[in-house]
Design a protein around this motif. Sequence first.
Motif, PDB file in Angstrom:
ATOM      1  N   GLY A 178     115.086 -97.154 107.930  1.00 24.93           N
ATOM      2  CA  GLY A 178     115.937 -96.073 107.449  1.00 24.93           C
ATOM      3  C   GLY A 178     115.165 -94.815 107.104  1.00 24.93           C
ATOM      4  N   LYS A 179     113.989 -94.979 106.537  1.00 20.18           N
ATOM      5  CA  LYS A 179     113.176 -93.820 106.170  1.00 20.18           C
ATOM      6  C   LYS A 179     112.752 -93.036 107.403  1.00 20.18           C
ATOM      7  N   GLN A 180     112.490 -93.745 108.490  1.00 20.88           N
ATOM      8  CA  GLN A 180     112.107 -93.083 109.734  1.00 20.88           C
ATOM      9  C   GLN A 180     113.270 -92.262 110.281  1.00 20.88           C
ATOM     10  N   VAL A 181     114.476 -92.810 110.200  1.00 26.36           N
ATOM     11  CA  VAL A 181     115.662 -92.075 110.654  1.00 26.36           C
ATOM     12  C   VAL A 181     115.818 -90.779 109.861  1.00 26.36           C
ATOM     13  N   LEU A 182     115.636 -90.858 108.547  1.00 23.25           N
ATOM     14  CA  LEU A 182     115.757 -89.677 107.698  1.00 23.25           C
ATOM     15  C   LEU A 182     114.674 -88.654 108.023  1.00 23.25           C
ATOM     16  N   ARG A 183     113.474 -89.124 108.335  1.00 21.53           N
ATOM     17  CA  ARG A 183     112.393 -88.206 108.707  1.00 21.53           C
ATOM     18  C   ARG A 183     112.712 -87.484 110.007  1.00 21.53           C
ATOM     19  N   SER A 218     120.552 -96.386  98.800  1.00 21.97           N
ATOM     20  CA  SER A 218     119.766 -95.160  98.763  1.00 21.97           C
ATOM     21  C   SER A 218     119.746 -94.488 100.127  1.00 21.97           C
ATOM     22  N   PHE A 219     119.707 -95.281 101.191  1.00 26.01           N
ATOM     23  CA  PHE A 219     119.694 -94.711 102.542  1.00 26.01           C
ATOM     24  C   PHE A 219     120.974 -93.940 102.819  1.00 26.01           C
ATOM     25  N   LEU A 230     121.249 -90.094 103.606  1.00 26.00           N
ATOM     26  CA  LEU A 230     121.788 -89.682 104.895  1.00 26.00           C
ATOM     27  C   LEU A 230     122.883 -88.638 104.719  1.00 26.00           C
ATOM     28  N   ALA A 231     123.726 -88.825 103.713  1.00 25.08           N
ATOM     29  CA  ALA A 231     124.785 -87.844 103.445  1.00 25.08           C
ATOM     30  C   ALA A 231     124.186 -86.474 103.141  1.00 25.08           C
ATOM     31  N   PHE A 251     129.090 -85.724 102.414  1.00 24.38           N
ATOM     32  CA  PHE A 251     129.076 -85.131 103.754  1.00 24.38           C
ATOM     33  C   PHE A 251     130.498 -84.921 104.252  1.00 24.38           C
ATOM     34  N   PHE A 252     131.344 -85.930 104.127  1.00 30.30           N
ATOM     35  CA  PHE A 252     132.720 -85.818 104.590  1.00 30.30           C
ATOM     36  C   PHE A 252     133.460 -84.677 103.890  1.00 30.30           C
TER      37      PHE A 252
END
Length: 250
Positions: A52-57, A109-110, A114-115, A146-147
């Motif tokens: 998940g941290k990689q996706v956020l990066r 937390s992810f 992400l939001a 986000f929504f």
Amino acid sequence: MRKSLKPIEPNDHSTSRSKASPSHYLMEVAEPVGRPSEPLHLIYGSESPLDGKQVLRQLSFARKYKLPVHNLSFLGSRFDDERNESNDDDSGSRADGKLETKAKDESKSFYRSLAKKLKRISSIQELAFSNMPQIGNHELSLLSPFFHHNDTLRSLDLSGLSLSGEGVSSIRELLKNNRNLEVLSLGGNMCLGDEGVKGLSLAIVSSRGESGMSVKRISGLIKKRKKRRLRVLSLENCGISSSGASSLAE
């Protein structure tokens, strides 16, 4: 020196591809090769657990270098921290309980992070969390910030999750503020039911909504709504009764 995102194919042992289980593409910071001429489509499948941290990066990098992200899709994906939740240990040790709690906290937390990332990406047009039963009402509610602010999404796929009528409140936030949404897929959420359909309909026909309205009355108002672009609402296998379905179709 300017950098760009470089797509990397999965390992050779995961070369099978299908629409149901798309390839999982990773992105890494590479030496500059020029900005991509096409918008980024970040699509993650089920071949291997995600970090998940990689996706956020990756999202942070795209925003920093002003790379447009049009599509962010998680199709049958699982995250590294979610693997621990499915590992059952007959010993029932206290250590395992702590690991499970930690995994759940990291997962929450992810979605919160992400939001926040998505709120800062004004180019996002397609978002999908599909065939991920680990996502329920609470996880979706963490995406509400986000929504609540988004007005660029044209397609939202939330099929095959674990949403009930209560979880519709998060989707209603998007429907109230985004009149550009054209496709909303909710199929496979068996507990959505008539309550969920009613909640969605209220958001479609009114920015305020009135809880006292019947499903039949709401369906009549939907026909009068001209400004909204929503043209596809997928609700197959959502536990909707024949009465609710017939009223909505009228």
